[in-house]
Design a protein around this motif. Sequence first.
Motif, mmCIF file in Angstrom:
data_model
loop_
_atom_site.group_PDB
_atom_site.id
_atom_site.type_symbol
_atom_site.label_atom_id
_atom_site.label_comp_id
_atom_site.label_asym_id
_atom_site.label_seq_id
_atom_site.Cartn_x
_atom_site.Cartn_y
_atom_site.Cartn_z
ATOM 1 N N GLY A 62 0.832 -1.214 0.000
ATOM 2 C CA GLY A 62 0.000 0.000 0.000
ATOM 3 C C GLY A 62 0.856 1.249 0.000
ATOM 4 N N SER A 63 1.837 1.316 -0.916
ATOM 5 C CA SER A 63 2.812 2.414 -0.840
ATOM 6 C C SER A 63 2.533 3.535 -1.839
ATOM 7 N N ASN A 64 1.333 3.587 -2.416
ATOM 8 C CA ASN A 64 1.046 4.655 -3.377
ATOM 9 C C ASN A 64 0.526 5.931 -2.724
ATOM 10 N N ILE A 106 0.828 6.690 4.620
ATOM 11 C CA ILE A 106 2.005 6.255 5.389
ATOM 12 C C ILE A 106 2.942 5.404 4.523
ATOM 13 N N GLY A 107 2.369 4.561 3.673
ATOM 14 C CA GLY A 107 3.184 3.699 2.822
ATOM 15 C C GLY A 107 4.068 4.503 1.880
ATOM 16 N N LEU A 108 3.493 5.516 1.250
ATOM 17 C CA LEU A 108 4.262 6.359 0.319
ATOM 18 C C LEU A 108 5.385 7.082 1.064
ATOM 19 N N GLN A 130 3.447 -4.587 -8.620
ATOM 20 C CA GLN A 130 1.988 -4.674 -8.444
ATOM 21 C C GLN A 130 1.697 -5.669 -7.325
ATOM 22 N N LEU A 131 0.886 -5.270 -6.352
ATOM 23 C CA LEU A 131 0.524 -6.188 -5.265
ATOM 24 C C LEU A 131 -0.794 -5.760 -4.629
ATOM 25 N N ASP A 132 -1.823 -6.571 -4.904
ATOM 26 C CA ASP A 132 -3.118 -6.400 -4.237
ATOM 27 C C ASP A 132 -3.137 -7.444 -3.135
ATOM 28 N N THR A 178 -3.690 11.544 6.916
ATOM 29 C CA THR A 178 -3.691 10.861 5.611
ATOM 30 C C THR A 178 -5.154 10.813 5.177
ATOM 31 N N ASP A 179 -5.423 10.168 4.035
ATOM 32 C CA ASP A 179 -6.823 10.027 3.636
ATOM 33 C C ASP A 179 -7.598 9.319 4.754
ATOM 34 N N MET A 180 -6.950 8.312 5.368
ATOM 35 C CA MET A 180 -7.622 7.567 6.431
ATOM 36 C C MET A 180 -7.705 8.375 7.724
HETATM 37 N N1 LIG Z 1 -3.764 7.376 9.403
HETATM 38 C C1 LIG Z 1 -3.911 7.027 10.661
HETATM 39 O O1 LIG Z 1 -4.216 7.871 11.539
HETATM 40 C C2 LIG Z 1 -3.676 5.605 11.085
HETATM 41 C C3 LIG Z 1 -3.780 5.321 12.462
HETATM 42 C C4 LIG Z 1 -3.562 4.014 12.883
HETATM 43 C C5 LIG Z 1 -3.229 3.036 11.967
HETATM 44 N N2 LIG Z 1 -3.152 3.334 10.647
HETATM 45 C C6 LIG Z 1 -2.804 2.240 9.718
HETATM 46 O O2 LIG Z 1 -1.747 2.632 8.884
HETATM 47 C C7 LIG Z 1 -1.829 1.963 7.616
HETATM 48 C C8 LIG Z 1 -1.748 2.984 6.483
HETATM 49 O O3 LIG Z 1 -2.817 3.897 6.665
HETATM 50 P P1 LIG Z 1 -2.909 5.312 5.926
HETATM 51 O O4 LIG Z 1 -3.338 6.291 6.940
HETATM 52 O O5 LIG Z 1 -1.703 5.551 5.118
HETATM 53 O O6 LIG Z 1 -4.175 5.011 4.990
HETATM 54 P P2 LIG Z 1 -4.551 5.530 3.522
HETATM 55 O O7 LIG Z 1 -4.006 6.871 3.293
HETATM 56 O O8 LIG Z 1 -6.020 5.293 3.418
HETATM 57 O O9 LIG Z 1 -3.765 4.485 2.576
HETATM 58 C C9 LIG Z 1 -4.105 3.140 2.614
HETATM 59 C C10 LIG Z 1 -3.201 2.396 1.646
HETATM 60 O O10 LIG Z 1 -3.547 0.997 1.679
HETATM 61 C C11 LIG Z 1 -3.730 0.577 0.346
HETATM 62 N N3 LIG Z 1 -4.599 -0.585 0.228
HETATM 63 C C12 LIG Z 1 -5.850 -0.769 0.691
HETATM 64 N N4 LIG Z 1 -6.297 -1.988 0.337
HETATM 65 C C13 LIG Z 1 -5.291 -2.589 -0.361
HETATM 66 C C14 LIG Z 1 -5.128 -3.839 -0.989
HETATM 67 N N5 LIG Z 1 -6.107 -4.755 -1.011
HETATM 68 N N6 LIG Z 1 -3.959 -4.119 -1.598
HETATM 69 C C15 LIG Z 1 -2.945 -3.212 -1.603
HETATM 70 N N7 LIG Z 1 -3.050 -2.007 -1.044
HETATM 71 C C16 LIG Z 1 -4.209 -1.691 -0.430
HETATM 72 C C17 LIG Z 1 -4.299 1.790 -0.381
HETATM 73 O O11 LIG Z 1 -4.183 1.624 -1.782
HETATM 74 P P3 LIG Z 1 -5.266 2.264 -2.847
HETATM 75 O O12 LIG Z 1 -4.796 3.656 -3.140
HETATM 76 O O13 LIG Z 1 -5.162 1.333 -4.015
HETATM 77 O O14 LIG Z 1 -6.597 2.235 -2.181
HETATM 78 C C18 LIG Z 1 -3.383 2.856 0.200
HETATM 79 O O15 LIG Z 1 -2.139 2.835 -0.455
HETATM 80 C C19 LIG Z 1 -3.148 1.189 7.641
HETATM 81 O O16 LIG Z 1 -2.895 -0.165 7.955
HETATM 82 C C20 LIG Z 1 -3.927 1.859 8.772
HETATM 83 O O17 LIG Z 1 -4.869 1.006 9.374
HETATM 84 C C21 LIG Z 1 -3.370 4.595 10.170
#
Ligand SMILES: NC(=O)c1ccc[n+]([C@@H]2O[C@H](COP(=O)([O-])OP(=O)(O)OC[C@H]3O[C@@H](n4cnc5c(N)ncnc54)[C@H](OP(=O)(O)O)[C@@H]3O)[C@@H](O)[C@H]2O)c1
Length: 255
Positions: A12-14, A17-19, A64-66, A212-214
Amino acid sequence: MAALARSVLVTGSNRGIGLELVRQLAASPWPPQHIFATCRDPEGPRGKALKELAAQHTSIKLVQLDTVNLPSIRGAVGAVGSHLKDQGLNLLINNAGVSSHATLRSVDPQEMIAVFATNVVGPLQVTKEFLPLLEQAAKDKGKEGLSCGRAAAINISTKLASLGLCLGVPEAPMYPYRASKAAQNMVTRCLAAELQDKGILCVAIHPGWVKTDMGTEKAPLTVEQSVRGILTVLASLSQDASGAFLDWEGNCLPW
Ligand SMILES: NC(=O)c1ccc[n+]([C@@H]2O[C@H](COP(=O)([O-])OP(=O)(O)OC[C@H]3O[C@@H](n4cnc5c(N)ncnc54)[C@H](OP(=O)(O)O)[C@@H]3O)[C@@H](O)[C@H]2O)c1
């Protein structure tokens, strides 16, 4: 000072946090030799920022990895394996995840199952399929203690999954998200117990509440701050951390 690891893979690096993990790893003064930046659609519009980043660093390889699609995971294992030739993969970061704000009133079985598929089945299956490459990396380092530089699977978790803390449930029950991440935490514990004798470190990390978006704009932490903290914590991990639940500052969290 050595690189955190010779080879790192981030799911999920696009974006989010991944990026930023890929960005900071590639920009570090001692970058890993191989950074496998994976996402669902590296060639599509959602992969644009990652593709631009990869164009600036030869260490980044897009894959590529889903994480919920077994043929896609196996394809990624093949691509990474042939790139590494006879060397193993040192550090796997299971970052991909989805959130859900479903309440007791709104939750439905499909949503529960979809969130479990991404947050629990995905990281478990990814770790299972990459295990031969992690084992290879662990073996290559002989009898060294556990570390991210030897071999590790890091699962990005959340404090909201802590049964001990049970934070803010009335305001944010988030049944699918909390329950799935609590299940992912048990996966981390089981992996740690099973893999430590093979020289593989397994740890759950809470990144903080991050913009982030999340995490949304309301979050107090920038993605740069969170990832800087996570990478510092990862560099400090040793044998004692096997099976731990830590936050981005290295504090121990109750399961
Ligand atoms: N942000 C926070 O406050 C927060 C707090 C606690 C924990 N976390 C954890 O941190 C991690 C990253 O969160 P984030 O905030 O960076 O979220 P984000 O901005 O919503 O990004 C989520 C990433 O996961 C990818 N993803 C989702 N389903 C996938 C799949 N089936 N295969 C491959 N990639 C997939 C998305 O890809 P697409 O673009 O293709 O959808 C995107 O790259 C998550 O595990 C989240 O639960 C985040």
